[in-house]
Design an enzyme around this catalytic site. Structure first.
Site, short mmCIF file in Angstrom:
data_model
loop_
_atom_site.label_atom_id
_atom_site.label_comp_id
_atom_site.label_asym_id
_atom_site.label_seq_id
_atom_site.Cartn_x
_atom_site.Cartn_y
_atom_site.Cartn_z
CG ASP A 1 -1.68 1.24 1.42
OD1 ASP A 1 -2.31 1.68 0.44
OD2 ASP A 1 -1.66 1.80 2.53
CG ASP B 1 -1.21 1.97 7.08
OD1 ASP B 1 -1.68 1.91 5.93
OD2 ASP B 1 -1.21 3.01 7.77
CG ASP C 1 -3.93 -1.43 3.19
OD1 ASP C 1 -4.13 -1.20 1.99
OD2 ASP C 1 -3.38 -0.64 3.96
#
Length: 599
Positions: free
Chosen positions: A305, A493, A497
């Protein structure tokens, strides 16, 4: 006392009794019978356990040990049989000790879990179980004590040790308004906090939960080690059969089988993986299973990410363009002074920028913040606005890249701040390290726009970027990766996600901010605000798998050499039984190397 120790002490006791009977009272037959009965009982117990293993779909590696016991007893080599029993029961006890030693760092969170809290009730203090602490309770944290629940400091200054939570050894200074995590250890000065969460939802308990999960997941490589048992057992039987056939002496069967120790197969892989998990924990990474370590070691793809993972997840000032009509210091001072009164994420970046240049703040009068537009106030008689261009002035304004914040003084355009999400300084080095560990396909999957995504990817060396990706898109990208790019690791995080972390072969959560959906979904959780830990866990995985394989193969090689020597009658049965423990010890000690940071 556990069953392994009972078996060990029972074997020792029977051996002492048999020794006294044979050598003090010259009752060799009685000694033979007592050892034979013990051996038969333990062999039967092992056989039952082996059948259970076979029913679960795995090969029972204890078959060799059972055969060795039966062969030595049947051929009258009862003292050799007793030594085999002693080695097996001692090996089980040693395995337990080694595993507990390897888990020592992994268990430290559980062992140190806070249980009591000092709660203010009026002016007095009462000690209560942490389960009874409610949000809003006022708590006293005494010197050298652990913080029982997450909270906000409302009185006092101190420093706290967060090493058990983040792996960071440097104490963190705290003051009024600071957030403190449960499990932190206070320094020398007492302070007071307002409970922000109940114990079950606090940082420490969330990490404890992750540790417990890490202890309940078996490693697939242990089953892989069982597969070595099939050829190894066949080789042992072939050598024993040939030795008997060529020599005509059935004692050769016992001599070969007593050195055919199955312990390298039973012990090496699990001890190596538990050691690797312990090493990860010591380095600020909770790995939930040995399977995760194995998959990371063989993974081909690493997907990241962006926000909060490759970048820090908070804005910083990249550039400021000032109107020729104003002095830069004046604009910095007025903008930061008024933004001190705002809770907006962009305001913090502007204030930090001014403080970094040692700009002194000014008093602001008549402050008013207008949602989604900006903030306005009066400084030294000047009417100052900070926010969107349409809000601050009717003058023509200069456009900048990235997020922008405009400033006007007395309705005249004064300047514009360009803000960006700062790339982590360790990001580029981390990506480079991952490529050396075999991650040739490194992706970035983010919901951010294309221009920003591609710029960040280019700066840090990422292979391919997928901008404007919603959670469902992230899942689809992982799902549709070609077979040759698996196993695939996803690093993230945030809550968005979590689905991709759960779906990937291995999910790694940047969980330093606390327990969230990402941490719950992931196979490994980084407890420190350091992306470099992702490369560190990749190295630990490679090291662990290498040690596990080497320990298994070294043990097997030693056993085969000893079996060949024993096949020529050069190793007496009793000596061969003793040598089995040497093999066990070498295997265990080698597997424990996976705990070391110096591989």
């Amino acid at each position: 006392m556990n069953s392994n120790r009972i078996k060990l002490y029972g074997t020792l006791t029977i051996g002492v009794i048999a020794f006294i009977l044979q050598f003090a009272f010259h009752q060799a037959l009685a000694a033979q019978w007592i050892i034979s009965i013990l051996g038969t009982i333990l062999a039967l117990i092992m056989f039952i356990d082996m059948v259970k293993v076979l029913k679960s779909g795995n090969f029972g590696v204890d078959l060799l040990a059972i055969t060795a016991i039966v062969a030595t007893i049947a051929l009258g080599e009862y003292w050799a049989g007793w030594i085999v029993l002693l080695m097996l029961t001692g090996g089980d006890t040693l395995e337990e000790y080694a595993a507990n030693k390897a888990k020592s760092e992994l268990k430290s969170l559980l062992d140190n879990s806070p249980s009591k809290a000092h709660v203010y009730q009026g002016e007095s203090i009462k000690d209560v179980d942490i389960e009874h602490v409610k949000v809003g309770d006022k708590l006293l944290i005494r010197p050298k004590e652990q913080v029982p629940v997450d909270g906000i400091v409302y009185e006092g200054n101190s420093s706290v040790d967060e090493s058990s939570l983040t792996g960071e050894s440097v104490p963190v200074d705290i003051e009024k308004g600071s957030h403190v995590m449960s499990g932190s250890i206070n320094g020398e000065v007492p302070f007071k906090i307002t409970a922000e969460k109940i114990a079950a939802e606090s940082e420490y308990q969330a990490i404890v939960k992750l540790v417990k999960e890490s202890e309940t997941n078996p490693a697939r490589f242990v089953r892989l080690a069982d597969r070595y048992a099939v050829p190894f057992t066949i080789i042992a039987y072939i050598i024993a059969g040939l030795a008997w056939y060529l020599s005509g002496d059935p004692i050769r069967i016992a001599q070969v089988l007593v050195v055919a120790s199955p312990c390298p197969l039973i012990l090496a892989a699990p001890i190596a993986f538990v050691s690797g998990m312990s090493r990860s924990s010591r380095n600020g990474i909770i790995v939930k299973s040995g399977t995760a370590l194995e998959k990371i070691s063989s993974a081909k793809t690493m997907a990241f990410d962006k926000t909060g993972t490759i970048t820090r997840g908070h804005l910083v000032v990249q550039d400021v363009k000032i109107s020729p009509d104003f002095m830069p210091e004046t604009v910095y001072q007025y903008a930061a002074s008024i933004e001190q009164n705002s809770s907006h994420v962009m305001a913090e970046a502007i204030v930090d920028y001014a403080l970094a240049q040692q700009i002194e703040m000014k008093d602001v009068d008549d402050v008013k913040e207008i949602t989604a537009e900006g903030i306005v106030g009066v400084i030294d008689g000047h009417y100052v606005k900070v926010g969107n261009p349409e809000f601050v002035t009717k003058d023509p304004v200069e456009k900048v890249e990235g997020s922008s914040v405009y400033v006007s003084i007395d309705e005249r355009f004064a300047g514009v701040y360009s803000l960006v999400d700062e790339i982590r300084p360790e990001a580029k080095e981390t990506i480079a390290r991952l490529k050396t560990y075999g991650f040739n396909n490194i992706l970035m999957i983010t919901g951010d726009k294309k221009e920003t995504t591609e710029k960040v990817a280019s700066e840090v060396g990422i292979t391919k970027a997928y901008p404007s990706s919603l959670p469902a898109d992230k899942v689809k990208i992982i799902q549709t990766l070609p077979k040759e790019y698996h196993p695939a690791v996803m690093v993230g995080d945030g809550v968005n996600d979590a689905p991709a972390l759960a779906l990937a072969d291995v999910g790694i959560a940047m969980g330093y901010k606390g327990a969230n959906a990402a941490s719950e979904s992931a196979d490994a959780v980084v407890l420190k605000d350091d992306l470099g830990k992702v490369a560190e866990v990749a190295k630990i995985s490679d090291d662990t798998l290498k040690v596990a394989k080497q320990a298994v193969l070294i043990g097997i090689l030693i056993c085969i050499i000893l079996m060949l020597i024993a096949g020529f009658g050069l190793i007496p049965t009793i000596i061969g039984a003793m040598l089995q423990e040497v093999v066990d010890t070498v295997t265990i000690l080698y597997a424990l190397r996976a705990r070391s940071d110096n591989l």
